[in-house]
Design an enzyme around this catalytic site. Structure first.
Site, mmCIF file in Angstrom:
data_model
loop_
_atom_site.group_PDB
_atom_site.id
_atom_site.type_symbol
_atom_site.label_atom_id
_atom_site.label_comp_id
_atom_site.label_asym_id
_atom_site.label_seq_id
_atom_site.Cartn_x
_atom_site.Cartn_y
_atom_site.Cartn_z
ATOM 1 N N PRO A 10 0.840 -1.249 -0.023
ATOM 2 C CA PRO A 10 0.040 -0.031 0.068
ATOM 3 C C PRO A 10 0.815 1.364 0.041
ATOM 4 O O PRO A 10 1.855 1.470 0.569
ATOM 5 C CB PRO A 10 -0.938 0.014 1.264
ATOM 6 C CG PRO A 10 -0.150 -1.068 2.116
ATOM 7 C CD PRO A 10 0.539 -2.044 1.160
ATOM 8 N N ASN A 11 0.558 2.407 -0.831
ATOM 9 C CA ASN A 11 0.967 3.486 -0.703
ATOM 10 C C ASN A 11 2.228 3.743 -1.952
ATOM 11 O O ASN A 11 2.635 4.945 -2.020
ATOM 12 C CB ASN A 11 1.008 4.357 0.561
ATOM 13 C CG ASN A 11 -0.264 4.408 1.184
ATOM 14 O OD1 ASN A 11 -1.140 4.726 0.973
ATOM 15 N ND2 ASN A 11 -0.146 3.648 2.750
ATOM 16 N N ARG A 18 5.185 10.896 -2.622
ATOM 17 C CA ARG A 18 4.831 10.592 -1.405
ATOM 18 C C ARG A 18 5.762 10.908 -0.508
ATOM 19 O O ARG A 18 7.066 10.384 -0.813
ATOM 20 C CB ARG A 18 4.486 8.915 -1.331
ATOM 21 C CG ARG A 18 4.283 8.649 0.317
ATOM 22 C CD ARG A 18 4.266 7.128 0.277
ATOM 23 N NE ARG A 18 3.948 6.708 1.776
ATOM 24 C CZ ARG A 18 4.403 5.406 2.146
ATOM 25 N NH1 ARG A 18 4.715 4.438 1.453
ATOM 26 N NH2 ARG A 18 4.284 5.227 3.381
ATOM 27 N N TYR A 23 11.222 8.774 0.763
ATOM 28 C CA TYR A 23 11.069 7.658 -0.088
ATOM 29 C C TYR A 23 11.595 8.237 -1.772
ATOM 30 O O TYR A 23 11.562 7.450 -2.574
ATOM 31 C CB TYR A 23 9.663 7.471 -0.374
ATOM 32 C CG TYR A 23 9.112 6.847 0.958
ATOM 33 C CD1 TYR A 23 9.512 5.798 1.481
ATOM 34 C CD2 TYR A 23 7.923 7.333 1.410
ATOM 35 C CE1 TYR A 23 9.088 4.866 2.330
ATOM 36 C CE2 TYR A 23 7.490 6.774 2.738
ATOM 37 C CZ TYR A 23 8.065 5.718 3.051
ATOM 38 O OH TYR A 23 7.650 4.955 4.366
ATOM 39 N N ASN A 72 8.091 -5.548 -0.960
ATOM 40 C CA ASN A 72 7.949 -4.725 -0.046
ATOM 41 C C ASN A 72 6.369 -4.594 0.427
ATOM 42 O O ASN A 72 5.634 -3.935 -0.440
ATOM 43 C CB ASN A 72 8.280 -3.419 -0.904
ATOM 44 C CG ASN A 72 8.315 -2.120 0.290
ATOM 45 O OD1 ASN A 72 7.930 -2.442 1.449
ATOM 46 N ND2 ASN A 72 8.910 -1.025 -0.004
ATOM 47 N N ALA A 75 3.135 -0.861 4.974
ATOM 48 C CA ALA A 75 2.659 -0.912 6.088
ATOM 49 C C ALA A 75 2.123 -2.195 6.558
ATOM 50 O O ALA A 75 2.076 -2.490 7.609
ATOM 51 C CB ALA A 75 1.543 0.110 6.295
ATOM 52 N N HIS A 78 4.185 -4.581 8.777
ATOM 53 C CA HIS A 78 3.865 -4.421 10.505
ATOM 54 C C HIS A 78 2.638 -4.889 11.102
ATOM 55 O O HIS A 78 2.624 -5.024 12.112
ATOM 56 C CB HIS A 78 4.228 -2.984 10.808
ATOM 57 C CG HIS A 78 5.226 -2.232 10.154
ATOM 58 N ND1 HIS A 78 6.716 -2.699 10.139
ATOM 59 C CD2 HIS A 78 5.446 -1.442 9.180
ATOM 60 C CE1 HIS A 78 7.383 -2.049 9.298
ATOM 61 N NE2 HIS A 78 6.734 -1.202 8.695
ATOM 62 N N GLU A 96 12.651 -9.676 1.594
ATOM 63 C CA GLU A 96 11.797 -8.530 2.045
ATOM 64 C C GLU A 96 12.718 -7.338 1.871
ATOM 65 O O GLU A 96 13.946 -7.431 1.977
ATOM 66 C CB GLU A 96 11.608 -8.893 3.485
ATOM 67 C CG GLU A 96 10.833 -7.565 4.065
ATOM 68 C CD GLU A 96 10.720 -7.903 5.731
ATOM 69 O OE1 GLU A 96 11.007 -8.901 6.115
ATOM 70 O OE2 GLU A 96 10.374 -6.796 6.389
ATOM 71 N N HIS A 98 12.959 -2.783 1.917
ATOM 72 C CA HIS A 98 12.112 -1.531 2.384
ATOM 73 C C HIS A 98 13.196 -0.419 1.917
ATOM 74 O O HIS A 98 14.260 -0.566 1.900
ATOM 75 C CB HIS A 98 12.114 -1.183 3.678
ATOM 76 C CG HIS A 98 11.121 -2.464 4.532
ATOM 77 N ND1 HIS A 98 9.599 -2.524 4.231
ATOM 78 C CD2 HIS A 98 11.359 -3.604 5.126
ATOM 79 C CE1 HIS A 98 9.237 -3.396 4.828
ATOM 80 N NE2 HIS A 98 10.254 -4.157 5.306
ATOM 81 N N ILE A 99 12.504 0.661 1.338
ATOM 82 C CA ILE A 99 13.173 1.891 0.916
ATOM 83 C C ILE A 99 13.674 2.359 2.201
ATOM 84 O O ILE A 99 14.968 2.935 2.148
ATOM 85 C CB ILE A 99 12.117 2.695 0.141
ATOM 86 C CG1 ILE A 99 11.744 1.837 -0.711
ATOM 87 C CG2 ILE A 99 12.875 3.958 -0.227
ATOM 88 C CD1 ILE A 99 10.319 2.692 -1.555
ATOM 89 N N SER A 100 13.034 2.617 3.011
ATOM 90 C CA SER A 100 13.697 3.365 4.301
ATOM 91 C C SER A 100 14.461 2.335 5.422
ATOM 92 O O SER A 100 13.778 1.178 5.319
ATOM 93 C CB SER A 100 12.536 4.066 5.075
ATOM 94 O OG SER A 100 11.554 3.363 5.621
ATOM 95 N N ARG A 105 13.190 4.458 12.576
ATOM 96 C CA ARG A 105 12.096 5.107 12.378
ATOM 97 C C ARG A 105 11.069 4.709 13.726
ATOM 98 O O ARG A 105 11.746 4.104 14.651
ATOM 99 C CB ARG A 105 11.217 4.900 11.157
ATOM 100 C CG ARG A 105 11.980 5.608 10.027
ATOM 101 C CD ARG A 105 11.304 5.158 8.613
ATOM 102 N NE ARG A 105 10.072 6.073 8.448
ATOM 103 C CZ ARG A 105 9.166 5.758 7.456
ATOM 104 N NH1 ARG A 105 9.236 4.838 6.455
ATOM 105 N NH2 ARG A 105 7.924 6.569 7.537
ATOM 106 N N ARG A 109 7.323 0.200 13.465
ATOM 107 C CA ARG A 109 7.932 -0.054 12.215
ATOM 108 C C ARG A 109 8.865 -1.244 12.243
ATOM 109 O O ARG A 109 9.816 -1.578 11.523
ATOM 110 C CB ARG A 109 8.622 0.995 11.362
ATOM 111 C CG ARG A 109 7.304 1.738 10.671
ATOM 112 C CD ARG A 109 7.923 2.890 9.923
ATOM 113 N NE ARG A 109 6.875 4.010 9.843
ATOM 114 C CZ ARG A 109 6.031 4.342 9.261
ATOM 115 N NH1 ARG A 109 5.674 3.360 8.313
ATOM 116 N NH2 ARG A 109 5.220 5.347 9.392
HETATM 117 C C1 DQA Z 1 8.298 0.997 3.811
HETATM 118 C C2 DQA Z 1 8.450 1.023 5.468
HETATM 119 C C3 DQA Z 1 7.075 0.979 5.945
HETATM 120 O O1 DQA Z 1 7.422 1.170 7.454
HETATM 121 C C4 DQA Z 1 5.909 1.901 5.395
HETATM 122 O O2 DQA Z 1 4.694 1.884 6.211
HETATM 123 C C5 DQA Z 1 6.233 1.887 4.145
HETATM 124 C C6 DQA Z 1 7.163 1.827 3.107
HETATM 125 C C7 DQA Z 1 9.536 0.965 3.131
HETATM 126 O O3 DQA Z 1 9.780 0.906 1.906
HETATM 127 O O4 DQA Z 1 10.309 1.941 3.579
HETATM 128 O O5 DQA Z 1 4.795 2.163 3.333
HETATM 129 O O6 DQA Z 1 8.163 -0.374 3.530
#
Ligand code: DQA
Length: 138
Positions: A10-11, A18, A23, A72, A75, A78, A96, A98-100, A105, A109
């Site tokens: 999502p997102n 965003r 990101y 990825n 959200a 978690h 798995e 993640h960008i961040s 954080r 997370r």
């Molecule tokens: C994310 C990290 C998640 O905590 C967050 O909800 C995201 C992006 C990342 O790629 O850093 O939507 O997965």
């Protein structure tokens, strides 16, 4: 040809717009096209959904025939026992990403339902996290 798929949760359809300070400015489609060119020895698919069940369905669909999955779950990482169980249920290894750096954080997370069943986890390298995941399948 070996098949890989990148599955974004999502997102992540809003990448580029965003929270660019977290990101980045690049859209995923732009980045994905450059990845496909660079790793042309693989057939790389892309799937994005904001809906938990659609991500589970996609994992079931590709999880017994593809060479690798780069996930990825955003959200849902978690929160989703269901996506975690799907990763465990399938045969294709899941990396798995993640960008961040989620550990830098908020506390919520820091926990992932994906990690216990993933082959490995790559996080914190921006969009390059995806490329490092592809390299793990080379
Ligand atoms: C994310 C990290 C998640 O905590 C967050 O909800 C995201 C992006 C990342 O790629 O850093 O939507 O997965």
């Amino acid at each position: 040809m070996k098949k890989l798929i990148i599955i974004n949760g999502p997102n992540l359809n809003l990448l580029g717009k965003r929270e660019p300070e977290i990101y980045g400015n690049q859209t995923f489609v732009e980045f994905f096209n450059s990845l496909k060119q660079k790793y042309s020895d693989f057939e790389i698919d892309y799937f994005q959904s904001n809906i938990e069940g659609e991500i589970i369905d996609k994992l079931h669909e590709v999880g017994f025939s593809f060479h690798g999955i780069i996930l990825n779950a955003a959200a849902y990482t978690h929160t989703s026992v269901g996506i975690g169980d799907a990763v465990k249920a399938i045969e294709t290894p899941v990396v798995e990403v993640h960008i961040s750096n989620t550990y830098a954080r908020q506390d919520f997370r820091h926990h992932s339902f994906i990690s216990p069943n993933a082959q490995g986890v790559i996080l914190g390298f921006g969009l390059q996290s995806y490329e490092l995941a592809i390299q793990s399948f080379v």
